[in-house]
Design an enzyme around this catalytic site. Sequence first.
Site, PDB file in Angstrom:
ATOM      1  NE  ARG A 107      -3.601   2.099   2.814  1.00  0.00           N
ATOM      2  CZ  ARG A 107      -3.553   2.681   4.002  1.00  0.00           C
ATOM      3  NH1 ARG A 107      -2.801   2.157   4.970  1.00  0.00           N
ATOM      4  NH2 ARG A 107      -4.237   3.771   4.253  1.00  0.00           N
ATOM      5  CG  HIS A 140      -1.078   5.416   0.031  1.00  0.00           C
ATOM      6  ND1 HIS A 140      -1.711   6.050   1.072  1.00  0.00           N
ATOM      7  CD2 HIS A 140      -1.937   4.444  -0.384  1.00  0.00           C
ATOM      8  CE1 HIS A 140      -2.890   5.487   1.293  1.00  0.00           C
ATOM      9  NE2 HIS A 140      -3.042   4.503   0.424  1.00  0.00           N
ATOM     10  CG  ASN A 172      -0.152   8.841   3.027  1.00  0.00           C
ATOM     11  OD1 ASN A 172      -0.648   7.902   2.411  1.00  0.00           O
ATOM     12  ND2 ASN A 172       0.365   9.898   2.428  1.00  0.00           N
ATOM     13  CG  HIS A 223      -8.570  -3.267  -1.143  1.00  0.00           C
ATOM     14  ND1 HIS A 223      -9.642  -2.443  -1.431  1.00  0.00           N
ATOM     15  CD2 HIS A 223      -7.508  -2.435  -0.995  1.00  0.00           C
ATOM     16  CE1 HIS A 223      -9.256  -1.181  -1.455  1.00  0.00           C
ATOM     17  NE2 HIS A 223      -7.951  -1.159  -1.199  1.00  0.00           N
TER      18      HIS A 223
END
Length: 328
Positions: A66, A70, A98, A196
């Site tokens: 992740r 990001h 974040n 996910h």
Amino acid sequence: MAYPKNLCSLFYHLLLVAFILTNNVNADGLKLGFYENTCPKVEAIVQKIIAEKISLAPSLAAPLLRMHFHDCFVRGCDGSVLIDSTKNNQAEKDGFPNLSLRGFQIIDAAKTAVEAACPGVVSCADILALVARDATYQIKGPYWPVPLGRRDGRVSIASESLTDLPSPFDNITRLKEHFTSKGLSVKDLVVLSGGHTVGTSHCLGVAVRLYNFTGKGDTDPSLDSDYVPYLKSKCKPADTTTLIEMDPGSVRTFDENYYTNVLKRRGLFVSDAALLNDYETSAYVKLQAESHGSTFLKDFQESMVKMGQIGVLTGSAGEIRRYCNAIN
């Protein structure tokens, strides 16, 4: 060096490598073997660190994947998500989306090991891209070739994480806008959403769907009504700290089960449910759910290579940070 686990995945891996090599240096100036002469063991060094760390804390694999996502969606894949805030600047990592990122210490450990072998050569942006790949592989996910040559950015602004990152509350129109603005396709959107399949989220990410979807104390009707009691047993109305699995039953195994859950209307986020509201994304969800992920791992490899090229700095742009949490 680690290799894919079976001959079929190895064959596809070689095809993907061949495709990248055919284009040798891609449009953004990245290439396989970029450090062949300056730091030839960089991938082996990072792999060793990640294998050790994830064997001790497998729950960190998903946050590291992740983190790369990001990073790439804000200012491109330039390692700007790794920079600490200062008294004069609030950096990306302190932007609200974040605040739940974890695993920065693993990036630092990999950087320290690489610096010991090749000081001042390998960027933090490249290390993050390798860490995301290797962490995913450690939890039985796909292994993809990572073209290297990224340089580190010198700007990190918290507010940009709010505007540039897709939100778990986004509808399908907004999700498509986010991805196409980064040069990614609708297929990349639904494929990368499959990430996910691992990891957890704070209850805050689903509370509105459970308790106040339209401001009238109601539940999101797109959620499976039989699944709602389970979610409510895990997440109380004011709970902002409890972690809930995004893919119950296989939270630490990278597989296609995410799509089965989405098709059953059991995706955790509004953005997960939104995949059923578009012809292309819903067709992909159904294909993977009904075929036991027949193409998912292959597709994920391709989309990760594409995502890793977003807005990269190359050549003399940016810098090679000595420490990943601070510009030189």
